[in-house]
Scaffold this motif. Sequence first.
Motif, PDB file in Angstrom:
ATOM      1  N   SER A  21       0.812  -1.224   0.000  1.00 40.63           N
ATOM      2  CA  SER A  21       0.000   0.000   0.000  1.00 40.63           C
ATOM      3  C   SER A  21       0.843   1.270   0.000  1.00 40.63           C
ATOM      4  O   SER A  21       0.451   2.282   0.571  1.00 40.63           O
ATOM      5  N   GLY A  22       2.024   1.217  -0.639  1.00 42.32           N
ATOM      6  CA  GLY A  22       2.799   2.450  -0.830  1.00 42.32           C
ATOM      7  C   GLY A  22       2.198   3.264  -1.977  1.00 42.32           C
ATOM      8  O   GLY A  22       1.131   2.928  -2.511  1.00 42.32           O
ATOM      9  N   GLU A  43      -2.699  -5.102   2.452  1.00 43.83           N
ATOM     10  CA  GLU A  43      -1.521  -4.611   3.165  1.00 43.83           C
ATOM     11  C   GLU A  43      -1.276  -5.514   4.378  1.00 43.83           C
ATOM     12  O   GLU A  43      -2.184  -5.744   5.167  1.00 43.83           O
ATOM     13  N   GLY A  50       3.419   2.083   3.969  1.00 42.12           N
ATOM     14  CA  GLY A  50       4.765   1.528   3.813  1.00 42.12           C
ATOM     15  C   GLY A  50       5.879   2.555   3.978  1.00 42.12           C
ATOM     16  O   GLY A  50       5.737   3.564   4.687  1.00 42.12           O
ATOM     17  N   ASN A 162       9.067   8.692   9.208  1.00 46.70           N
ATOM     18  CA  ASN A 162      10.336   8.482   9.897  1.00 46.70           C
ATOM     19  C   ASN A 162      10.636   9.764  10.697  1.00 46.70           C
ATOM     20  O   ASN A 162      10.509  10.868  10.154  1.00 46.70           O
ATOM     21  N   ALA A 241      -1.856 -10.370   4.455  1.00 48.34           N
ATOM     22  CA  ALA A 241      -0.561 -10.618   3.802  1.00 48.34           C
ATOM     23  C   ALA A 241      -0.703 -11.615   2.668  1.00 48.34           C
ATOM     24  O   ALA A 241      -1.338 -12.663   2.842  1.00 48.34           O
ATOM     25  N   ALA A 276       5.053  -4.793  -2.806  1.00 47.13           N
ATOM     26  CA  ALA A 276       5.223  -5.059  -1.371  1.00 47.13           C
ATOM     27  C   ALA A 276       6.584  -4.644  -0.825  1.00 47.13           C
ATOM     28  O   ALA A 276       7.004  -5.125   0.228  1.00 47.13           O
ATOM     29  N   GLY A 277       7.276  -3.743  -1.537  1.00 45.39           N
ATOM     30  CA  GLY A 277       8.507  -3.175  -0.993  1.00 45.39           C
ATOM     31  C   GLY A 277       9.701  -4.108  -1.096  1.00 45.39           C
ATOM     32  O   GLY A 277       9.607  -5.228  -1.626  1.00 45.39           O
ATOM     33  N   CYS A 300      16.662   2.786   7.275  1.00 46.58           N
ATOM     34  CA  CYS A 300      15.632   3.769   7.649  1.00 46.58           C
ATOM     35  C   CYS A 300      14.251   3.240   7.288  1.00 46.58           C
ATOM     36  O   CYS A 300      13.251   3.906   7.506  1.00 46.58           O
ATOM     37  N   HIS A 304       8.139  -3.897   7.923  1.00 46.99           N
ATOM     38  CA  HIS A 304       7.326  -4.949   7.290  1.00 46.99           C
ATOM     39  C   HIS A 304       7.823  -5.304   5.895  1.00 46.99           C
ATOM     40  O   HIS A 304       7.280  -6.205   5.263  1.00 46.99           O
ATOM     41  N   TRP A 327      19.046   1.687  -1.930  1.00 45.67           N
ATOM     42  CA  TRP A 327      19.037   3.166  -1.965  1.00 45.67           C
ATOM     43  C   TRP A 327      19.878   3.624  -0.776  1.00 45.67           C
ATOM     44  O   TRP A 327      19.377   4.088   0.227  1.00 45.67           O
ATOM     45  N   GLY A 533       7.922  -0.794  -7.804  1.00 46.81           N
ATOM     46  CA  GLY A 533       8.555  -0.322  -6.567  1.00 46.81           C
ATOM     47  C   GLY A 533       9.737  -1.207  -6.208  1.00 46.81           C
ATOM     48  O   GLY A 533      10.328  -1.880  -7.059  1.00 46.81           O
ATOM     49  N   ASN A 534      10.059  -1.252  -4.937  1.00 46.87           N
ATOM     50  CA  ASN A 534      11.304  -1.873  -4.498  1.00 46.87           C
ATOM     51  C   ASN A 534      11.296  -3.398  -4.503  1.00 46.87           C
ATOM     52  O   ASN A 534      12.321  -4.016  -4.210  1.00 46.87           O
ATOM     53  N   ALA A 549      13.867   9.434  -6.995  1.00 47.63           N
ATOM     54  CA  ALA A 549      14.096   8.422  -8.034  1.00 47.63           C
ATOM     55  C   ALA A 549      13.593   7.040  -7.631  1.00 47.63           C
ATOM     56  O   ALA A 549      13.753   6.088  -8.386  1.00 47.63           O
ATOM     57  N   THR A 550      12.998   6.909  -6.476  1.00 54.23           N
ATOM     58  CA  THR A 550      12.404   5.613  -6.115  1.00 54.23           C
ATOM     59  C   THR A 550      10.874   5.687  -6.195  1.00 54.23           C
ATOM     60  O   THR A 550      10.236   4.815  -6.764  1.00 54.23           O
ATOM     61  N   ALA A 554       8.083   3.992  -8.900  1.00 55.41           N
ATOM     62  CA  ALA A 554       7.070   3.103  -8.300  1.00 55.41           C
ATOM     63  C   ALA A 554       5.680   3.521  -8.778  1.00 55.41           C
ATOM     64  O   ALA A 554       4.869   2.690  -9.210  1.00 55.41           O
TER      65      ALA A 554
HETATM   66  C1  FAD Z   1      13.283   8.524   5.615  1.00 59.08           C
HETATM   67  C2  FAD Z   1      13.047   8.165   4.187  1.00 59.08           C
HETATM   68  C3  FAD Z   1      12.995   9.166   3.230  1.00 59.08           C
HETATM   69  C4  FAD Z   1      12.784   8.841   1.880  1.00 59.08           C
HETATM   70  N1  FAD Z   1      12.599   9.846   0.963  1.00 59.08           N
HETATM   71  C5  FAD Z   1      12.308   9.520  -0.320  1.00 59.08           C
HETATM   72  C6  FAD Z   1      11.943  10.524  -1.266  1.00 59.08           C
HETATM   73  O1  FAD Z   1      11.767  11.701  -0.945  1.00 59.08           O
HETATM   74  N2  FAD Z   1      11.725  10.138  -2.548  1.00 59.08           N
HETATM   75  C7  FAD Z   1      11.848   8.841  -2.954  1.00 59.08           C
HETATM   76  O2  FAD Z   1      11.683   8.561  -4.149  1.00 59.08           O
HETATM   77  N3  FAD Z   1      12.135   7.864  -2.058  1.00 59.08           N
HETATM   78  C8  FAD Z   1      12.335   8.175  -0.760  1.00 59.08           C
HETATM   79  N4  FAD Z   1      12.550   7.178   0.150  1.00 59.08           N
HETATM   80  C9  FAD Z   1      12.531   5.779  -0.317  1.00 59.08           C
HETATM   81  C10 FAD Z   1      11.078   5.362  -0.576  1.00 59.08           C
HETATM   82  O3  FAD Z   1      10.280   5.645   0.548  1.00 59.08           O
HETATM   83  C11 FAD Z   1      10.935   3.895  -0.933  1.00 59.08           C
HETATM   84  O4  FAD Z   1      11.932   3.524  -1.848  1.00 59.08           O
HETATM   85  C12 FAD Z   1       9.566   3.657  -1.561  1.00 59.08           C
HETATM   86  O5  FAD Z   1       8.564   4.227  -0.776  1.00 59.08           O
HETATM   87  C13 FAD Z   1       9.300   2.189  -1.750  1.00 59.08           C
HETATM   88  O6  FAD Z   1       8.005   2.053  -2.251  1.00 59.08           O
HETATM   89  P1  FAD Z   1       7.354   0.631  -2.443  1.00 59.08           P
HETATM   90  O7  FAD Z   1       6.044   0.864  -3.063  1.00 59.08           O
HETATM   91  O8  FAD Z   1       8.312  -0.268  -3.111  1.00 59.08           O
HETATM   92  O9  FAD Z   1       7.189   0.064  -0.972  1.00 59.08           O
HETATM   93  P2  FAD Z   1       6.514   0.620   0.334  1.00 59.08           P
HETATM   94  O10 FAD Z   1       6.060   2.036   0.221  1.00 59.08           O
HETATM   95  O11 FAD Z   1       7.433   0.289   1.445  1.00 59.08           O
HETATM   96  O12 FAD Z   1       5.209  -0.265   0.471  1.00 59.08           O
HETATM   97  C14 FAD Z   1       5.318  -1.661   0.635  1.00 59.08           C
HETATM   98  C15 FAD Z   1       4.188  -2.140   1.516  1.00 59.08           C
HETATM   99  O13 FAD Z   1       4.004  -3.537   1.304  1.00 59.08           O
HETATM  100  C16 FAD Z   1       3.643  -4.130   2.527  1.00 59.08           C
HETATM  101  N5  FAD Z   1       3.893  -5.582   2.454  1.00 59.08           N
HETATM  102  C17 FAD Z   1       5.060  -6.247   2.609  1.00 59.08           C
HETATM  103  N6  FAD Z   1       4.871  -7.563   2.447  1.00 59.08           N
HETATM  104  C18 FAD Z   1       3.561  -7.746   2.182  1.00 59.08           C
HETATM  105  C19 FAD Z   1       2.749  -8.887   1.936  1.00 59.08           C
HETATM  106  N7  FAD Z   1       3.259 -10.136   1.944  1.00 59.08           N
HETATM  107  N8  FAD Z   1       1.422  -8.704   1.704  1.00 59.08           N
HETATM  108  C20 FAD Z   1       0.867  -7.461   1.718  1.00 59.08           C
HETATM  109  N9  FAD Z   1       1.590  -6.341   1.972  1.00 59.08           N
HETATM  110  C21 FAD Z   1       2.923  -6.485   2.178  1.00 59.08           C
HETATM  111  C22 FAD Z   1       4.514  -3.414   3.536  1.00 59.08           C
HETATM  112  O14 FAD Z   1       3.992  -3.548   4.837  1.00 59.08           O
HETATM  113  C23 FAD Z   1       4.450  -1.976   3.005  1.00 59.08           C
HETATM  114  O15 FAD Z   1       3.393  -1.279   3.595  1.00 59.08           O
HETATM  115  C24 FAD Z   1      12.701   7.483   1.501  1.00 59.08           C
HETATM  116  C25 FAD Z   1      12.727   6.472   2.465  1.00 59.08           C
HETATM  117  C26 FAD Z   1      12.875   6.807   3.808  1.00 59.08           C
HETATM  118  C27 FAD Z   1      12.848   5.710   4.827  1.00 59.08           C
END
Ligand code: FAD
Length: 568
Positions: A21-22, A43, A50, A162, A241, A276-277, A300, A304, A327, A533-534, A549-550, A554
């Motif tokens: 849910s990012g 989520e 996330g 954070n 999950a 899911a990150g 940082c 999860h 990153w 995403g990640n 850039a992340t 995404a």
């Molecule tokens: C302090 C900080 C500052 C940052 N600043 C920036 C910025 O300004 N710009 C930028 O681009 N990036 C920034 N980043 C990095 C960025 O936040 C991440 O790279 C990005 O949000 C990842 O997105 P995502 O969608 O991959 O995952 P997330 O946003 O982490 O979402 C993943 C979600 O999946 C859920 N999940 C995990 N496993 C399961 C499962 N089995 N079933 C269901 N749900 C699950 C997790 O609980 C989580 O909620 C920052 C990070 C931090 C910590």
Amino acid sequence: MTAESTTPGWDHTVDLLVVGSGAGAMAAAIAAHDRQGSVLVIEKSDRYGGNTAMSGGGLWAPNNHLMAAAGVPDSPEDAWTYLKGTVGDAVPEERLRAYLETVPEMVRYMTERTRARFVALPEYADYYQNIPGCRPGGRSIEPLNFDARQLGDEFLKMQEQNPQMLIMNRIFMTVFEARTLLTRAPGWVKLTMQLMGRYWLDLPWRFTSRRDRNLAMGNALVGMLRASLLDRGVPLWLETAARELVVEDGRVVGVVAERKGQRLRIRANRGVVLAAGGFESNQAMRDKYLPNPTRAEWSCGNHHNTGDAITLGLSAGAALDLMDDAWWGPTTVVPGEPHARMLVIEKSLPGGVLVNKRGARFVNEAAPYIDVVNAMYRTTTPDAPCVPAYLIFDATFRKKYPCGPVLQASQQPDWMLPKALRDYFKKSDTVEGLARQMGIDPAGLKATITRFNEFARAGKDLDFHRGETVFDRYYGDEKVQPNACLAPIETPPFYGLESYPGELGTKGGLKTDTRARVLTESGAPIAGLYAIGNCSASVMGHSYPGAGATIGPAMTFGYIAARDAIPA
Ligand SMILES: Cc1cc2nc3c(=O)[nH]c(=O)nc-3n(C[C@H](O)[C@H](O)[C@H](O)COP(=O)(O)OP(=O)(O)OC[C@H]3O[C@@H](n4cnc5c(N)ncnc54)[C@H](O)[C@@H]3O)c2cc1C
């Protein structure tokens, strides 16, 4: 819209199932809904948002429609030259092109069709100012403030920011305001008063929650997108999950999920989007894939994010890429805090220096944060270990600038530090004394500081060229001249802090194509399976072209995945 339905043998049926849910997940869900698809977001944790919610919320979006108004025009040719120049051959060109072609459209779509609102940051420079096609700012955009009251009860279910993104662990500031405050740019005192006043005088909200309702950064972005999902009636199930992918005749047709301890079979007729990150909080995966040493406590990121989607993709025959990368950024572990903080600004401010155990510098401290950690790993040897590295500064730095969780000494002198932070800094009246306390070579540190001070007085860092680019100086102190990133370290007491090779999340994962489809080793797409995403291998390869850039990719590949799964 296709109605949600049940299919025999399944507990729930939708067109598109989004796991995570990012911001990328929510962008996919919004786009799929708007194309008349039925969507469900699941989520794992009891909070949505996330890592994205914990972040700066910035997006790196070349050619976004807000740039020109901010005075920094862009062009597709320059964006291509720059992105290709930073990423090199690590990522197929067609994926880079897919990103550059779609990110402006995605930003416009979100701005015009959802509650998301952004502003371009005209001075937040692309990170590599020596690469042709770079811009001195504007490609990075950030969300405007968002009033949490628009979310109603959903607000308190959002992942908290954070703490490093908050003033005194509670008050929101935008990326633009953070820079003004932390570098003491003109107007910082007035701004501090305004933000404090806005928070403390926000009655009666102050009696409702300690959480600031004037969301900024990642909380604002997630808030805007969550409200847009609520507007559309798209369900988001917390504490659900994804545990297994269900594959029929080579096509992913759903997942087995666990919801509050119960097993559920969720069918997804048009596809499953894994969002899911990364695996930053999975120590076994870190040990297996990342350079060593590495610890989950240095991250940082979200606790999860344990690489679940990567494991699920592998079970369906997916290929992986970039698994040794993240990153990166130098972090500090603060006693009592659940997440590490990244020393994004502190490392660039004048009057501080990063050294290894021999007391020697090893990098331009003001360089992009990934470069600092890459240098930590690259230069570390048994003779001169660089993990941890040490941020060394003097009383002038301490007086002027916040550092980690501690405000500048002019506002929070050492005697005012809470008990938990009394030992956070090491401190001594001499450089050698500090070195001995921290286990650094005293003669080495003394020699480094003597040489660094000569550079600082001349305004020229002959060893690492710190402060020579607009990006370096973005987090410098412009009042310090001739170089906004250099000042002598000469006023006792001297301070030191350990710093680790941490990250904002990992960036290796499932290999995907231009349409965000997950690929096998042979390069064939796995039908019905998308990753963004990640949990997907980043379109940025081993690079980090600019702030955002992340999250930019995404959201963009989330938007692309939805379009692919549910054609108009
Ligand atoms: C302090 C900080 C500052 C940052 N600043 C920036 C910025 O300004 N710009 C930028 O681009 N990036 C920034 N980043 C990095 C960025 O936040 C991440 O790279 C990005 O949000 C990842 O997105 P995502 O969608 O991959 O995952 P997330 O946003 O982490 O979402 C993943 C979600 O999946 C859920 N999940 C995990 N496993 C399961 C499962 N089995 N079933 C269901 N749900 C699950 C997790 O609980 C989580 O909620 C920052 C990070 C931090 C910590």
